[in-house]
Design a protein around this motif. Structure first.
Motif, PDB file in Angstrom:
ATOM      1  N   THR A  99       1.543   7.291  -6.189  1.00  0.00           N
ATOM      2  CA  THR A  99       0.554   8.349  -6.399  1.00  0.00           C
ATOM      3  C   THR A  99       1.171   9.704  -6.150  1.00  0.00           C
ATOM      4  O   THR A  99       0.985  10.652  -6.916  1.00  0.00           O
ATOM      5  CB  THR A  99      -0.637   8.136  -5.433  1.00  0.00           C
ATOM      6  OG1 THR A  99      -0.895   6.748  -5.333  1.00  0.00           O
ATOM      7  CG2 THR A  99      -1.861   8.857  -5.907  1.00  0.00           C
TER       8      THR A  99
ATOM      9  N   ILE B  24      -2.319  14.790  -2.541  1.00  0.00           N
ATOM     10  CA  ILE B  24      -3.093  14.710  -1.301  1.00  0.00           C
ATOM     11  C   ILE B  24      -3.345  13.263  -0.906  1.00  0.00           C
ATOM     12  O   ILE B  24      -3.306  12.902   0.269  1.00  0.00           O
ATOM     13  CB  ILE B  24      -4.413  15.498  -1.456  1.00  0.00           C
ATOM     14  CG1 ILE B  24      -4.102  16.996  -1.379  1.00  0.00           C
ATOM     15  CG2 ILE B  24      -5.412  15.122  -0.370  1.00  0.00           C
ATOM     16  CD1 ILE B  24      -5.286  17.887  -1.558  1.00  0.00           C
ATOM     17  N   VAL B  25      -3.542  12.404  -1.902  1.00  0.00           N
ATOM     18  CA  VAL B  25      -3.723  10.988  -1.589  1.00  0.00           C
ATOM     19  C   VAL B  25      -2.475  10.451  -0.888  1.00  0.00           C
ATOM     20  O   VAL B  25      -2.566   9.750   0.123  1.00  0.00           O
ATOM     21  CB  VAL B  25      -4.028  10.184  -2.873  1.00  0.00           C
ATOM     22  CG1 VAL B  25      -3.970   8.695  -2.587  1.00  0.00           C
ATOM     23  CG2 VAL B  25      -5.390  10.577  -3.420  1.00  0.00           C
TER      24      VAL B  25
ATOM     25  N   PHE C 116      -2.383   9.135   2.949  1.00  0.00           N
ATOM     26  CA  PHE C 116      -1.927   7.797   3.296  1.00  0.00           C
ATOM     27  C   PHE C 116      -0.926   7.855   4.441  1.00  0.00           C
ATOM     28  O   PHE C 116      -0.999   7.095   5.395  1.00  0.00           O
ATOM     29  CB  PHE C 116      -1.283   7.127   2.081  1.00  0.00           C
ATOM     30  CG  PHE C 116      -0.712   5.783   2.384  1.00  0.00           C
ATOM     31  CD1 PHE C 116      -1.531   4.658   2.374  1.00  0.00           C
ATOM     32  CD2 PHE C 116       0.623   5.632   2.731  1.00  0.00           C
ATOM     33  CE1 PHE C 116      -1.015   3.411   2.681  1.00  0.00           C
ATOM     34  CE2 PHE C 116       1.140   4.386   3.044  1.00  0.00           C
ATOM     35  CZ  PHE C 116       0.316   3.277   3.019  1.00  0.00           C
TER      36      PHE C 116
ATOM     37  N   LEU D  95       0.835  -1.199   0.000  1.00  0.00           N
ATOM     38  CA  LEU D  95       0.000   0.000   0.000  1.00  0.00           C
ATOM     39  C   LEU D  95       0.867   1.245   0.000  1.00  0.00           C
ATOM     40  O   LEU D  95       0.555   2.242  -0.673  1.00  0.00           O
ATOM     41  CB  LEU D  95      -0.940  -0.010   1.194  1.00  0.00           C
ATOM     42  CG  LEU D  95      -1.956  -1.162   1.189  1.00  0.00           C
ATOM     43  CD1 LEU D  95      -2.744  -1.167   2.488  1.00  0.00           C
ATOM     44  CD2 LEU D  95      -2.897  -1.027   0.002  1.00  0.00           C
TER      45      LEU D  95
ATOM     46  N   PRO E 173     -10.259   7.711   3.415  1.00  0.00           N
ATOM     47  CA  PRO E 173     -10.251   6.247   3.267  1.00  0.00           C
ATOM     48  C   PRO E 173      -8.873   5.651   2.953  1.00  0.00           C
ATOM     49  O   PRO E 173      -8.816   4.593   2.355  1.00  0.00           O
ATOM     50  CB  PRO E 173     -11.205   6.049   2.095  1.00  0.00           C
ATOM     51  CG  PRO E 173     -10.977   7.252   1.247  1.00  0.00           C
ATOM     52  CD  PRO E 173     -10.591   8.371   2.158  1.00  0.00           C
ATOM     53  N   PHE E 174      -7.817   6.324   3.296  1.00  0.00           N
ATOM     54  CA  PHE E 174      -6.473   5.791   3.010  1.00  0.00           C
ATOM     55  C   PHE E 174      -5.824   5.254   4.277  1.00  0.00           C
ATOM     56  O   PHE E 174      -4.621   5.290   4.450  1.00  0.00           O
ATOM     57  CB  PHE E 174      -5.610   6.879   2.353  1.00  0.00           C
ATOM     58  CG  PHE E 174      -6.301   7.555   1.216  1.00  0.00           C
ATOM     59  CD1 PHE E 174      -6.425   6.898   0.007  1.00  0.00           C
ATOM     60  CD2 PHE E 174      -6.880   8.799   1.361  1.00  0.00           C
ATOM     61  CE1 PHE E 174      -7.093   7.489  -1.050  1.00  0.00           C
ATOM     62  CE2 PHE E 174      -7.551   9.390   0.315  1.00  0.00           C
ATOM     63  CZ  PHE E 174      -7.668   8.734  -0.896  1.00  0.00           C
ATOM     64  N   HIS E 175      -6.690   4.807   5.189  1.00  0.00           N
ATOM     65  CA  HIS E 175      -6.241   4.434   6.528  1.00  0.00           C
ATOM     66  C   HIS E 175      -6.141   2.935   6.705  1.00  0.00           C
ATOM     67  O   HIS E 175      -5.733   2.472   7.755  1.00  0.00           O
ATOM     68  CB  HIS E 175      -7.260   4.934   7.533  1.00  0.00           C
ATOM     69  CG  HIS E 175      -8.554   4.195   7.411  1.00  0.00           C
ATOM     70  ND1 HIS E 175      -9.378   4.342   6.316  1.00  0.00           N
ATOM     71  CD2 HIS E 175      -9.142   3.276   8.200  1.00  0.00           C
ATOM     72  CE1 HIS E 175     -10.425   3.549   6.444  1.00  0.00           C
ATOM     73  NE2 HIS E 175     -10.312   2.895   7.571  1.00  0.00           N
ATOM     74  N   MET E 176      -6.546   2.162   5.712  1.00  0.00           N
ATOM     75  CA  MET E 176      -6.766   0.736   5.944  1.00  0.00           C
ATOM     76  C   MET E 176      -5.533   0.015   6.491  1.00  0.00           C
ATOM     77  O   MET E 176      -5.643  -0.924   7.251  1.00  0.00           O
ATOM     78  CB  MET E 176      -7.212   0.045   4.646  1.00  0.00           C
ATOM     79  CG  MET E 176      -8.445   0.643   4.028  1.00  0.00           C
ATOM     80  SD  MET E 176      -9.889   0.393   5.055  1.00  0.00           S
ATOM     81  CE  MET E 176     -10.869  -0.633   4.006  1.00  0.00           C
ATOM     82  N   TRP E 177      -4.363   0.487   6.061  1.00  0.00           N
ATOM     83  CA  TRP E 177      -3.131  -0.154   6.525  1.00  0.00           C
ATOM     84  C   TRP E 177      -2.932   0.033   8.014  1.00  0.00           C
ATOM     85  O   TRP E 177      -2.339  -0.807   8.688  1.00  0.00           O
ATOM     86  CB  TRP E 177      -1.919   0.436   5.793  1.00  0.00           C
ATOM     87  CG  TRP E 177      -1.720   1.925   6.032  1.00  0.00           C
ATOM     88  CD1 TRP E 177      -2.322   2.938   5.370  1.00  0.00           C
ATOM     89  CD2 TRP E 177      -0.904   2.530   7.026  1.00  0.00           C
ATOM     90  NE1 TRP E 177      -1.931   4.144   5.864  1.00  0.00           N
ATOM     91  CE2 TRP E 177      -1.057   3.930   6.890  1.00  0.00           C
ATOM     92  CE3 TRP E 177      -0.041   2.048   8.020  1.00  0.00           C
ATOM     93  CZ2 TRP E 177      -0.396   4.855   7.716  1.00  0.00           C
ATOM     94  CZ3 TRP E 177       0.623   2.957   8.823  1.00  0.00           C
ATOM     95  CH2 TRP E 177       0.433   4.349   8.686  1.00  0.00           C
TER      96      TRP E 177
ATOM     97  N   LEU F 166     -11.783  14.457   4.041  1.00  0.00           N
ATOM     98  CA  LEU F 166     -10.903  13.457   4.647  1.00  0.00           C
ATOM     99  C   LEU F 166     -10.941  13.560   6.164  1.00  0.00           C
ATOM    100  O   LEU F 166     -11.018  12.551   6.874  1.00  0.00           O
ATOM    101  CB  LEU F 166      -9.456  13.655   4.168  1.00  0.00           C
ATOM    102  CG  LEU F 166      -9.184  13.432   2.682  1.00  0.00           C
ATOM    103  CD1 LEU F 166      -7.728  13.743   2.377  1.00  0.00           C
ATOM    104  CD2 LEU F 166      -9.490  11.992   2.318  1.00  0.00           C
TER     105      LEU F 166
ATOM    106  N   ILE G 112       2.018   1.992  -3.371  1.00  0.00           N
ATOM    107  CA  ILE G 112       0.980   2.624  -4.185  1.00  0.00           C
ATOM    108  C   ILE G 112       0.913   4.112  -3.850  1.00  0.00           C
ATOM    109  O   ILE G 112       0.867   4.978  -4.735  1.00  0.00           O
ATOM    110  CB  ILE G 112      -0.396   1.966  -3.923  1.00  0.00           C
ATOM    111  CG1 ILE G 112      -0.363   0.512  -4.386  1.00  0.00           C
ATOM    112  CG2 ILE G 112      -1.501   2.739  -4.632  1.00  0.00           C
ATOM    113  CD1 ILE G 112      -1.612  -0.253  -4.022  1.00  0.00           C
ATOM    114  N   ALA G 113       0.924   4.400  -2.536  1.00  0.00           N
ATOM    115  CA  ALA G 113       0.811   5.795  -2.114  1.00  0.00           C
ATOM    116  C   ALA G 113       2.002   6.594  -2.620  1.00  0.00           C
ATOM    117  O   ALA G 113       1.855   7.721  -3.107  1.00  0.00           O
ATOM    118  CB  ALA G 113       0.719   5.870  -0.599  1.00  0.00           C
TER     119      ALA G 113
END
Lengths: 479, 655
Positions: free
Chosen positions: A170, A212-213, A217, A163, A223-227, A277, A166-167
């Motif tokens: 981005t 910003i994404v 992260f 992840l 929603p970029f908190h899943m990790w 966010l 990916i961040a």
């Protein structure tokens, strides 16, 4: 100064030299005497802190052709980062020893991470920022996987790495857009270019959205908190402590430098994104934390909620708001380090105190440390006079001054929901019977520092004035 | 002088704190010594202040001690206004309080709550002094509420008695109604002047009177009328004017010394004092004065009637207090503020005397309070008897006693108050006060004869123990009897006609009835002669006394027969005009029903059940749903990130 024209970068250079020394020295240290590495690491931090203080610039000093900046903001963030890393190392020591994890890697990776953080705080160009970010991130990925025998650690490290990649991608993609449009990598150059209306248009905003994404992260904003919960839970507690504290300072530097220094002109555009966010983080963080039984995971969601507060403070786009964000981050880091310190304190050989239930009856086992945990929880919940209250109050008043009463209301409601899970810990400690009556194995220095950490949360709340003034002054000199 | 003022106020407070918090350490004797010393010195200093202001011609002082808070130009301060009105009140309050302090040593001798009692009455003295010495509305309100609190504590002093708890709750609730009006009145003052300070408010009284407000849309009210009526509602609660009088008779559940101090001499007169203090405001609203007059007249006459059928010695005096407070209110209503304060002063002495005398009887009778079970006590308790004679004569206004001067002047003032017109208000007021004299004499002498004369109706056991009370009880009786008997003779001229109050009380010239009476006033003796030759009041008093003699000594069988014959009237009086029934069964029970409904369906069902717990439950449910979003699968996480990115980009495109 010994570094001549590079003396503004003395902290980073010093730290890098010290890391090399520790790296080599560690090769010659046997496992039983691994404490040497710990002390060397602490010494490195001390020397670095001294270098920060000694290189204290009065104003804005640029270096490396404008890619690096040393100013009041970087100073404060660096000092706090060094401090939290130091107490994190201390809390970790007993745990690592008991769990036969006392390797040099923990300290070395920690120091490398710190180097990344310091570079980020002093970044004045996109590339410096990215360099620091990757230095930090790679250290963190490795730290999470540091216990090779743990499947959960490996799993969460893998998630974090993928992840994170990916961040990073981005972010880098966003940087390339911005660079392509503005023709500059340096924040001041970008800021100057953006003032031109011809450039200030949709493509630029797209680039910004990608960045910003990446920032979100790093913060762990929904929603970029899943990790974040998975990593907090999966990593060994000392690693979680590390991830939960100092890198938040770097994240603050990241957002302030990019969005305010570089893209301050686009304030109106990024404001809305940041707000969404932030509100999502507040709500999701606080609500889902309620459903957790694992304290590390619960503190993870709590971190997401706190990020909501920091982002809302940034969202206001005012000096008040930035100062409130700085104050919030600094004090949150102190509280988070303490809270994870308590989790470490309760753990012992072969036993990970990671469930909320492990705090049951803590008051009967150790009234003093139960009180310290109460300080941390009240602090995070924002109960006056603990420092968290003032942190929240500052943010809320900045938001009200900026004219967003509804947001303030959401913050207050979210805090009320949040109070539930913090108070639940206190309930367990004071009103439930202990299931486990073993004695803590922490050394005396850990106990003292942890106690000081707890008392600081209260004292900072009773006399918040000086830190508040410091934050306001820092923001005022920088912006 | 400032130091003296502060000492007067703080000495009782300090004593109350010591006696209250360290009562166990200093013991019973310590508690009564310290409080007596404190209140005694307050009295001496108050007397000095009065002497300074009156005899030495000192200037009135108005100053702030401490600024508590400033909010948008509104200063909230602690300060004193010490003029002659204040000084007179201070002397009366501290004197009666001191007498009661001494008396308590004997009366509460065996009570386990001895220190607590002394602490309360000292605290009361402090609060009452704060009230009368205040120079602003905030401190007035503080004192107002503080005396209310102490009154509440003292009515329920014997908190194990159910009746006492009922009574203090009742007093508290009824006073809430009055205080609500009072604080609205203060709010009105602040609204129109943005000041709490008396001097500032009085200075802008004219501009308030020139404005109007619409409380109900479409019906303009004069602002001053509204403020004055609201303030007067506060006075009605505190000074127990109909229809807020119901708490005072029940307050007799408290120990007798406080009935004398709080529920006769001082606290209940706070309302009278307040209106007199606000004379610059009330003078500007004849409507408000008419309301004051009517309420006072109704109270004076109808509460007196109730006194005739009461059998509890303290309740008879309580109804008498209500009636006399009505008289004072009537005097306020005709702008004879000085007469009201004058009657307040004489009443404080003789009513405290009567109450303490009743207390002395109650001790002798072993806490029997039913006058039907007394009789013939005269020969057992000579000092109590003779002081009661003086008190009773003063109460009915026997020529020469202090009560005579104050009441007769008051009745004269009402007769002269032609500016109220010759309509209903005037005649209700005048007839009430005149006929009230007969009623007063009737119930006073009924009680007097039933207690001290006639057949001895107590049981043998009690009779064998009858004896005069100890000196700590009789000395205050004697000390109170002296002013009750003679003070009117000396003070009527300066207080009513000599401009004693100076600037403290302001009366517009067309309202100034006392000045008109003053034109024909030629000394106290002339005043007596005039009253005997001209007025009906003295003869009505004598008639009342004679009727009492005839009915309760000569033909004691008659009252019972009449009570049966006129059972409708008797029941009406016995049930106190059904006010209690209306309040308890109507308002209180209705309030409880409403409360129960709101509790069950509002609080428990809607707020607790649906909102509080419902919110908690739904957040919990929400949390467990959201938690499931966190599946642990890497591709879900990555998807969430891309989803978020897409949303942000979409936002940019659409917004």
């Amino acid at each position: 100064m010994i570094f001549g024209q590079f003396s503004p970068a003395a902290p980073e250079i010093t730290l890098l030299i010290m890391i090399c020394i520790v790296l080599i020295a560690d090769l010659f240290v046997e496992d039983e005497k691994r404490a040497t590495t710990f002390w060397l690491a602490i010494a490195s931090l001390a020397v670095t802190a001294w270098a920060v203080l000694a290189s204290a610039p009065d104003a804005h000093t640029l270096l490396f052709d404008g890619s690096y900046v040393s100013d009041a903001l970087s100073q404060v963030l660096k000092l706090f980062a060094i401090g939290t890393v130091a107490i994190g190392f201390l809390y970790a020591r007993d745990y690592l020893r008991q769990n036969k994890l006392m390797k040099g890697e923990y300290y070395l990776l920690g120091l490398f991470g710190l180097l990344g953080i310091m570079i980020m705080t002093s970044a004045n160009s996109m590339l410096t920022m990215y360099l620091g970010l990757e230095t930090l991130s790679l250290s963190l990925y490795a730290l999470v996987a540091f216990d090779r025998n743990s499947a959960t650690s490996a799993e969460s490290a893998m998630k974090y790495f993928v992840l994170g990649a990916i961040a990073s991608g981005t972010l880098l993609y966003g940087i390339s857009w911005i660079y392509g449009i503005t023709g500059s990598l340096q924040f001041d150059g970008i800021a100057a270019a953006v003032r031109n209306d011809a450039i200030n248009s949709m493509p630029l905003w797209f680039g910004m959205a990608f960045m910003i994404v990446g920032i979100a992260f790093k913060f762990g904003a929904v929603p970029f908190h899943m990790w974040l919960p998975d990593v907090y839970q999966g990593a060994r507690t000392p690693v979680t402590l590390y991830i939960a504290s100092a890198p938040k300072l770097a994240a603050l530097a990241l957002i302030l430098r990019i969005l305010v220094d570089g893209l301050g002109e686009l304030h109106v555009v990024w404001q809305g994104m940041i707000m969404v966010l932030a509100v999502l983080s507040l709500v999701v963080g606080n609500v889902v934390a309620i459903a957790q039984t694992n304290i590390k995971r619960m503190l993870g969601y709590s971190a997401i909620a706190h990020v909501g507060f920091i982002l809302i403070a940034i969202f206001t786009g005012s000096q008040d708001g930035y100062a409130a964000a700085l104050f919030y981050t600094l004090t949150y880091v102190v509280m988070a380090a303490g809270a994870f310190g308590m989790v470490i304190l309760l753990s012992r050989k072969g036993f990970e105190a990671e469930n909320l239930a492990d705090f049951k009856g803590l008051n009967a086992r150790s009234p003093w440390f139960a009180l310290m945990m109460l300080f941390f929880m009240f602090g995070m919940a924002g109960v006056p006079p603990w420092v968290g209250f003032f942190a929240k109050l500052n943010v809320i008043s900045a938001v009200l001054n900026a004219g967003f009463p509804i947001l303030a209301l959401i913050m207050v409601l979210a805090s009320v929901i949040g109070a539930y899970y913090y108070l639940r810990v206190i309930w367990y400690m004071y009103f439930d019977a202990a299931e486990d009556r073993s004695v803590f194995q922490a050394d005396i220095d850990t106990r003292i520092v942890l106690s000081l950490n707890g008392v600081a949360v209260l004292v900072l709340g009773i006399i918040p004035g000086w830190l508040l003034t410091l934050c306001i002054n820092v923001i005022r000199t920088v912006y | 002088m400032h130091g003296i003022h502060l000492t007067i106020v703080l000495a009782p407070l300090a004593a109350a704190i010591v006696a209250g918090l360290f009562g166990r350490q200093i013991g019973r004797a310590g508690a009564h010594w310290i409080t007596n010393l404190a209140v005694g010195s307050s009295f001496v200093l108050s007397a000095m202040v009065l002497k300074h202001l009156y005899l030495d011609g000192g200037q009135a002082e108005n100053y702030s001690l401490y600024t508590w808070a400033v909010s948008e130009g509104l200063r909230m301060e602690v300060g004193f206004l010490v003029d002659r009105l204040t000084a007179l009140m201070m002397v009366v309050v501290t004197f009666v309080s001191w007498m009661v302090h001494i008396y308590t040593i004997g009366y509460m001798h065996d009570d386990p709550g001895y220190q607590r009692f002394f602490s309360y009455i000292s605290l009361f003295t402090f609060a009452m002094l704060m009230l009368v010495m205040s120079n602003n509305f905030l401190q007035l309100f503080f004192g107002w509420e503080a005396v209310g609190v102490v009154s509440y504590l003292l009515i329920g002093f014997w908190f194990k008695r159910e009746t006492a708890i009922f009574a203090n709750l009742k007093a508290f609730l009824v006073n809430r109604v009055g205080d609500f009006g009072f604080i609205l009145g203060i709010a009105g003052v602040v609204m129109f002047t943005n000041s709490l300070d008396y001097a500032t408010v009085f200075a802008s009284a004219g501009s308030i009177a020139a404005q109007s407000v619409e409380v109900l849309p479409g019906i303009p009210w004069n602002a001053m009328t509204l403020i004055c009526i609201l303030l007067f509602i506060g006075a009605m609660g505190k000074s127990a004017q109909a229809p807020l009088h119901v708490w005072l008779p029940d307050s007799m559940e408290g120990p007798t010394p406080i009935s004398a101090l709080i529920h006769a001499a001082t606290m209940v007169t706070a309302g009278i004092f307040m209106v007199a203090r606000m004379s610059p405001l009330f003078e500007l609203s004849e409507t408000a004065l008419a309301v004051v007059l009517t309420i006072g007249a109704i109270t004076a006459f109808f509460m007196g009637l109730l006194g005739i059928v009461q059998n509890d010695i303290k309740r008879v005096i309580a109804y008498s207090t209500l009636s006399q407070l009505g008289y004072m209110t009537v005097a306020l209503g005709v702008s004879a503020y000085s007469a009201a304060i004058f009657h307040l002063m004489t009443h404080a002495f003789f009513k405290a005397l009567l109450f303490l005398g009743a207390g002395s009887v109650i001790i002798a009778m072993h806490h029997e309070q039913d006058i039907r079970k007394m009789g013939g006590l005269r020969k057992y308790m000579p000092i109590t008897y003779w002081t009661a004679v003086i008190g009773t004569l003063a109460l009915i206004g026997f020529p020469g006693t202090s009560g005579f001067f104050s009441k007769d002047a008051l009745i004269e003032a009402v007769r002269e108050s032609h500016w109220h017109g010759q309509g209903a208000v005037y005649w209700i007021a005048y007839l009430s006060v005149v006929l009230g004299v007969f009623v007063t004499a009737l119930y006073s002498f009924r009680m007097f004869f039933l207690v001290f004369h006639g057949e001895e109706r107590m049981d043998k056991e009690t009779k064998s123990h009858l004896h005069e009370s100890p000196w700590v009880v009789t000395v205050p009786l004697i000390l109170l009897a002296i002013p009750s008997a003679i003070i009117g003779w000396f003070t009527i001229e300066p207080v009513l006609f000599g401009g004693f109050f100076g600037e403290a009380i302001r009366v517009t010239s067309e309202h100034d009835v006392l000045a008109r009476i003053g034109e024909t006033f030629h000394g106290s003796w002339e005043f007596i002669v005039h009253a005997v030759t001209a007025g009906p009041a003295v003869y009505l008093a004598l008639a009342g006394a004679l009727t009492a003699w005839f009915l309760f000594l000569k033909r004691p069988d008659l009252p019972e027969k009449w009570a049966e014959k006129f059972s409708g009237v008797y029941n009406l009086l016995d049930r106190k005009y059904y006010f209690d029934d209306l309040y308890i069964k109507g308002f209180a029970a209705g309030g409880r029903r409403l409360g129960l409904f709101l509790w069950k369906s509002g609080d428990e069902l809607v707020i607790d059940g649906m909102m509080v717990n419902g919110t908690a439950r739904s957040i919990g449910r929400f949390a467990s749903v959201l938690r499931r979003v966190q599946t642990g699968y890497l591709y879900h996480y990555a998807f969430a990130m891309f989803f978020g990115l897409t949303l942000i980009l979409a936002w940019l495109l659409w917004a």
